[in-house]
Design a protein around this motif. Sequence first.
Motif, PDB file in Angstrom:
ATOM      1  N   UNK A   1       0.868  -1.173   0.026  1.00  0.00           N
ATOM      2  CA  UNK A   1      -0.173  -0.043  -0.026  1.00  0.00           C
ATOM      3  C   UNK A   1       0.726   1.234   0.078  1.00  0.00           C
ATOM      4  N   UNK A   2       0.387   2.103  -0.825  1.00  0.00           N
ATOM      5  CA  UNK A   2       1.388   3.341  -1.009  1.00  0.00           C
ATOM      6  C   UNK A   2       2.654   3.393  -1.582  1.00  0.00           C
ATOM      7  N   UNK A   3       2.923   2.340  -2.305  1.00  0.00           N
ATOM      8  CA  UNK A   3       4.254   2.334  -2.837  1.00  0.00           C
ATOM      9  C   UNK A   3       4.080   1.658  -4.300  1.00  0.00           C
ATOM     10  N   UNK A   4       4.850   2.230  -4.991  1.00  0.00           N
ATOM     11  CA  UNK A   4       4.960   1.920  -6.585  1.00  0.00           C
ATOM     12  C   UNK A   4       5.736   0.833  -6.996  1.00  0.00           C
ATOM     13  N   UNK A   5       6.728   0.475  -6.099  1.00  0.00           N
ATOM     14  CA  UNK A   5       7.718  -0.766  -6.318  1.00  0.00           C
ATOM     15  C   UNK A   5       6.826  -1.965  -6.004  1.00  0.00           C
ATOM     16  N   UNK A   6       6.859  -2.835  -6.983  1.00  0.00           N
ATOM     17  CA  UNK A   6       6.012  -4.135  -6.665  1.00  0.00           C
ATOM     18  C   UNK A   6       6.853  -5.346  -7.371  1.00  0.00           C
ATOM     19  N   UNK A   7       8.104  -5.050  -8.129  1.00  0.00           N
ATOM     20  CA  UNK A   7       8.851  -6.266  -8.379  1.00  0.00           C
ATOM     21  C   UNK A   7       9.757  -6.677  -7.510  1.00  0.00           C
ATOM     22  N   UNK A   8       9.803  -7.757  -6.668  1.00  0.00           N
ATOM     23  CA  UNK A   8      10.638  -8.106  -5.621  1.00  0.00           C
ATOM     24  C   UNK A   8      10.997  -6.780  -5.061  1.00  0.00           C
ATOM     25  N   UNK A   9       9.961  -6.482  -4.010  1.00  0.00           N
ATOM     26  CA  UNK A   9      10.289  -5.156  -3.411  1.00  0.00           C
ATOM     27  C   UNK A   9      11.002  -5.113  -2.130  1.00  0.00           C
ATOM     28  N   UNK A  10      11.113  -6.428  -1.618  1.00  0.00           N
ATOM     29  CA  UNK A  10      11.575  -6.245   0.141  1.00  0.00           C
ATOM     30  C   UNK A  10      12.359  -7.602   0.052  1.00  0.00           C
ATOM     31  N   UNK A  11      13.082  -7.752   1.387  1.00  0.00           N
ATOM     32  CA  UNK A  11      13.863  -9.033   1.633  1.00  0.00           C
ATOM     33  C   UNK A  11      12.965 -10.156   1.605  1.00  0.00           C
TER      34      UNK A  11
END
Length: 228
Positions: A73-83
């Motif tokens: 939510x509220x984030x444009x990054x969606x390709x492998x975004x976190x650890x």
Amino acid sequence: MNQKIEQLKGKLIVSCQALPEEPLHSSFIMGRMALAAKEGGAAGIRANTREDIHEIQSQVDLPVIGIVKQNYEGCDVYITPTMKEVDQLMEVKPEIIALDATEAERPGGLTLDEFFRQIKEKYPDQLWMADCSTVEEALHADQLGFDFIGTTLVGYTKQSRDLKIEENDFEVLRKILDQVKHPVIAEGNVNTPEKAKRVLELGAYSVVVGSAITRPQLITKSFAEAVR
């Protein structure tokens, strides 16, 4: 670079993905899609989620570029975004892991530099691909030390909405190729055999084609619109 990765040079990578809302959403189907791609001459596969990759690995022995698409939510990054997504992928160990390398802020407020430092420290032997949308992002990813630079997101972000990958004989790609030291994988709206051939002629290491091969609803739509 190992032999499996070297076999991608000058070759076609087929993206086998179907999101939950799509008709072909199924790890079983993506495994068979990858097998069909291999039979057609693909040298590698790009795939989404650990489950799909596990099934694909059971069907073909081709190198895999792995991603996990996850919306926060509220984030444009969606390709492998976190650890969390990186850890999931490392359970199946694709040859390359791709992640969003755009200028957008990551979940938790991490910069790309901070996130890349973390994943490199945790998985130092893994190969990483930067999914970029502008020349500037590609140059930044190259400086950070990504193993591969991708044009995956050209035209798909706020900062690249006026760009088209094929404009002016692939000007964006040519600028990136002229300035980076790491191999460049052409991806994103490379939707005809002629375009795929051209990006390799220009010097791309490999070319990824997805929707034009593996999303039948979109392929059908193009025909339906043409005959309407």
